[in-house]
Design an enzyme around this catalytic site. Structure first.
Site, short mmCIF file in Angstrom:
data_model
loop_
_atom_site.label_atom_id
_atom_site.label_comp_id
_atom_site.label_asym_id
_atom_site.label_seq_id
_atom_site.Cartn_x
_atom_site.Cartn_y
_atom_site.Cartn_z
N ARG A 111 0.84 -1.19 0.00
CA ARG A 111 0.00 0.00 0.00
C ARG A 111 0.88 1.24 0.00
NH1 ARG A 111 -2.22 -2.61 4.42
NH2 ARG A 111 -1.45 -0.97 5.78
N TYR A 257 -0.87 -3.36 -7.51
CA TYR A 257 -0.72 -4.21 -6.34
C TYR A 257 -1.98 -4.24 -5.48
CZ TYR A 257 0.19 -5.41 -1.52
OH TYR A 257 0.08 -5.95 -0.27
N GLY A 258 -2.35 -5.41 -5.00
CA GLY A 258 -3.30 -5.66 -3.93
C GLY A 258 -4.34 -4.61 -3.66
N LYS A 266 -9.72 -2.63 0.64
CA LYS A 266 -9.52 -1.55 1.61
C LYS A 266 -10.22 -0.26 1.19
CE LYS A 266 -6.54 -4.20 3.81
NZ LYS A 266 -6.90 -4.99 4.99
N HIS A 286 -11.77 -3.28 10.25
CA HIS A 286 -10.62 -4.11 9.88
C HIS A 286 -10.51 -5.23 10.91
CE1 HIS A 286 -5.99 -4.24 9.15
NE2 HIS A 286 -6.62 -5.07 8.33
N CYS A 310 0.02 -9.09 12.21
CA CYS A 310 0.13 -9.23 13.67
C CYS A 310 -0.67 -10.42 14.18
CB CYS A 310 -0.32 -7.95 14.37
SG CYS A 310 0.86 -6.59 14.22
N LYS A 312 -3.50 -11.85 12.67
CA LYS A 312 -4.94 -11.86 12.41
C LYS A 312 -5.38 -13.14 11.69
CE LYS A 312 -6.94 -8.48 9.79
NZ LYS A 312 -5.66 -8.22 9.23
N ASP A 333 -10.30 -10.70 7.66
CA ASP A 333 -9.74 -9.36 7.48
C ASP A 333 -10.73 -8.22 7.68
OD1 ASP A 333 -7.53 -7.65 6.81
OD2 ASP A 333 -8.43 -7.34 4.84
N ARG A 425 2.05 -12.04 -1.04
CA ARG A 425 0.64 -12.32 -0.74
C ARG A 425 0.13 -13.60 -1.40
NH1 ARG A 425 -2.21 -8.71 2.86
NH2 ARG A 425 -0.72 -7.01 3.22
#
Length: 649
Positions: A111, A257-258, A266, A286, A310, A312, A333, A425
């Site tokens: 990001r 990207y993503g 997002k 989130h 972290c 998730k 997510d 990813r």
């Protein structure tokens, strides 16, 4: 019931070309646009949608327009084209059936938060944690970049639904993109194609939808018809990820990207949806979503907010070590939550796939995720094995003797750089997850019992505490801090505030966001979910983790479930309610009493210093910060000082 129909047989097929006149300012008169540029569309597509697509075609100037129907045959055609161009590498069909590897440009790997903007008419709409631009000025700034940006390319029109089509918590959107890679990822992550398009209500339908335009910013022909060759990962050095919450629009330029390119994720499901939730009385968060079932068969639904990388996904797919306990995956997510007719908060995962961080995901840390990725997965920026499979740091205990790294170079364990990019990813269908709950796509969602906040803290934050009230829980969420990870820009390991794990994703002023949480909780009253905080990452004096983590985290989840059921005891601490002695099931766990005590220690001086930092953080929000949070901070100081006094001789 929503019915779907095949695309109108009278509509020209995939190779239909839009006229290639030079781009002009997007016209406001639809009839003029329609005469100048015909845009093929399914016969039941709403006129308002077709008109909007035509406006963008006139601006973007693609060579072809293709409406995505979501079929497997369509996906196979797109995949075949990308493999032929070198943009995708087919993995060994026996080792990883239906799976592919993509390698991005080295400058397009995460990001781009410094190029992500919330665009409103007034800066107060974005608040101090977002990059703000005035909406009109930003659109004028963007126009020259998007004008003609799809020359030589195909524009894909991707209708999609976040959540079950027509569901009470669901929302519709449309993404226009010149990236077939984005289309293939999006069809894994959302419900795309003919069924969502039918939900728009036919030719005369006026169902609101979020509008997204995405271009990699690499046209193959300029206005003078000069051409250039394509590349395997087209992108642009200049990047814009812009959200317009007031008009429910997203404009993304320059990145393939993503989250920069998958606008349903997002950009829509958090930044735009959080604003929609504020306006309409719901929450877009989130958060992962799981169902926890006790040995007695009682089920609890838990949403949990963790910053990226972290733990998730590990929690979302946890395999409990406690006998008789079960964790089922509902989402890994993003969670949307809305008060239901019964007065409870109902939750839903709006996505249909997992877009997870590969490094650190392995047989030891997350065997469920590894099994989920066995087939039909798109991998991005991981390493390629010599036999046509994939590998990344953490997948296995030992690295293969030779790999091709994420940039296409030879790699051995002696190499100085990682084989997979730290933010590499995987994109995998949720239906392949062995721990997936049967209710993962329930039309109405599931009733929520608990909300958990967590982060990566080496000090201060105990293993688990329970908030005293909803208001205290909002304070806990607002003060979450976590060590920086590779999923976002910044210095890895540096501590940064990440309230509600939403710092990069809240689409409006976070002071107002905290107030929205407080208002929603007040409306729920005693039916509101209970709030907890966890920290799997606390370290001892020797730098080692105090808690074993992974499947052993089920012991903490079991205590949380016990609190919800009224069967687990707790004791007061300055930070909240913690497990009473013996309340945390530690049978069979090799954990010393010293390590356990340190896992729950509340160092007064360190916490008073953290209160000062929290006050500074709160000051950033000025008048929009709710007074309730300042009162909670004052109460925390008082409890810490009282606890300190009680220990003095």
């Amino acid at each position: 019931m929503i019915t779907t129909r095949p695309l109108d047989p009278g509509v020209p097929g995939d190779t239909t070309r839009a006229s290639s006149t030079s781009p002009a300012a997007p016209p406001t008169d639809w009839a003029r646009t329609a005469r100048r540029r015909h845009v093929p569309a399914p016969s039941w597509a709403p006129r308002t949608l077709v008109a909007w697509v035509a406006e963008q075609v006139d601006l973007l100037d693609p060579d072809a327009v293709r409406w995505i129907d979501g079929s497997d045959a369509e996906a196979e055609r797109l995949t075949t084209d990308l493999v032929a161009s070198g943009a995708l590498i087919a993995l060994d069909p026996d080792l990883r059936p239906g799976s592919f590897l993509a390698r991005t440009d080295p400058g397009d790997v995460a990001r781009v938060e410094d190029r992500t903007f919330i665009c409103t008419t007034d800066p107060t709409g974005a608040g101090p944690t977002n990059n703000w631009r005035e909406a009109g000025a930003m659109k004028r700034e963007l126009r020259p970049f998007f004008a003609g940006s799809m020359r030589g390319r195909t524009l894909f029109v991707v209708p999609f639904s976040m959540g079950p089509v027509g569901g009470p918590l669901s929302q519709l959107g449309v993404q226009l993109t010149d990236s077939a890679y984005a289309v293939l990822n999006l069809r894994i992550m959302a419900r795309v194609g003919s069924e969502p398009l039918a939900a728009f209500g036919g030719a005369d339908g006026d169902v609101p939808f979020v509008r997204g335009v995405h271009s990699v910013g690499f046209p193959l022909r300029d206005v003078d018809a000069r051409t250039r060759d394509d590349v395997t990962w087209p992108c642009n050095e200049t990047k814009y990820i812009t959200q317009f919450p007031e008009t429910r629009e997203i404009w993304s330029f320059g990145s393939g990207y993503g989250g920069n390119a998958l606008l349903a994720k997002k950009c829509f499901a958090l930044r735009i949806a959080s604003t929609m939730g504020r306006d309409e009385g719901w929450l877009a968060e989130h958060m992962l979503l799981i169902r926890v079932t006790s040995p007695e068969g009682r089920a609890f639904h838990v949403a949990a907010a963790f910053p990226s990388a972290c733990g998730k996904t590990n929690l979302a797919m946890m395999r409990p070590t406690l006998p008789g306990w079960q964790v089922e995956t509902l989402g890994d997510d993003i969670t949307w939550m809305k008060p239901g007719p019964d007065g409870r908060l109902w939750a839903m995962n709006p996505e249909t796939g997992f877009f997870g961080v590969a490094p650190g995901t392995g047989e030891t840390s997350n065997p469920i995720a590894v099994r989920t990725l066995h087939a039909n997965t798109i991998f991005t920026n991981v390493a390629l094995t010599d036999d046509g499979d994939v590998w990344w740091e953490g997948l296995t205990a030992e690295a293969p003797a030779h790999l091709t790294d994420w940039q296409g170079n030879d790699w051995t364990p002696a190499s100085s750089s990682p084989a997979a990019h730290p933010n590499s990813r995987f994109t995998a269908p949720a239906e392949q997850c062995p721990s997936l709950s049967p209710d993962w796509d329930a039309f109405d969602g599931v009733p929520l019992d608990a909300i958990v906040f967590g982060g990566r803290r080496a000090t201060n934050v105990p293993l688990v505490t329970q908030a005293r009230s909803w208001r205290h829980g909002v304070f806990v969420g607002a003060t979450v801090a976590s060590e920086q990870t590779a999923a976002a820009e910044g210095v890895v390991g540096e501590l940064r505030r990440d309230p509600f794990a939403m710092l990069p994703f809240c689409g409006y002023d976070m002071g107002d966001y905290f107030a929205h949480w407080l208002r929603l909780g007040a409306g729920l009253g005693d039916r509101a979910p209970q709030v907890f905080q966890v920290n799997w990452f606390r370290k001892g004096g020797d730098g080692s983790f105090l808690w074993p983590g992974f499947g052993e985290n089920s012991r903490v989840i079991a205590w949380i479930a016990g609190r919800l059921a009224g069967t687990a005891d707790a004791v007061e601490t300055p930070l909240g309610l913690a497990p009473a002695p013996g309340a945390l099931d530690l049978d069979g766990l090799d954990l010393s009493e010293e390590a356990l005590a340190e896992s729950f220690a509340v160092p007064t001086d360190a916490w008073l210093a953290e209160c000062d930092l929290t006050a500074e953080f709160f000051d950033r929000f000025g008048s929009t910060l709710p007074d309730a949070l300042r009162h909670e901070l004052a109460a925390l100081r008082a409890r810490l000082e009282a606890a300190d006094d009680s220990r003095r001789p």
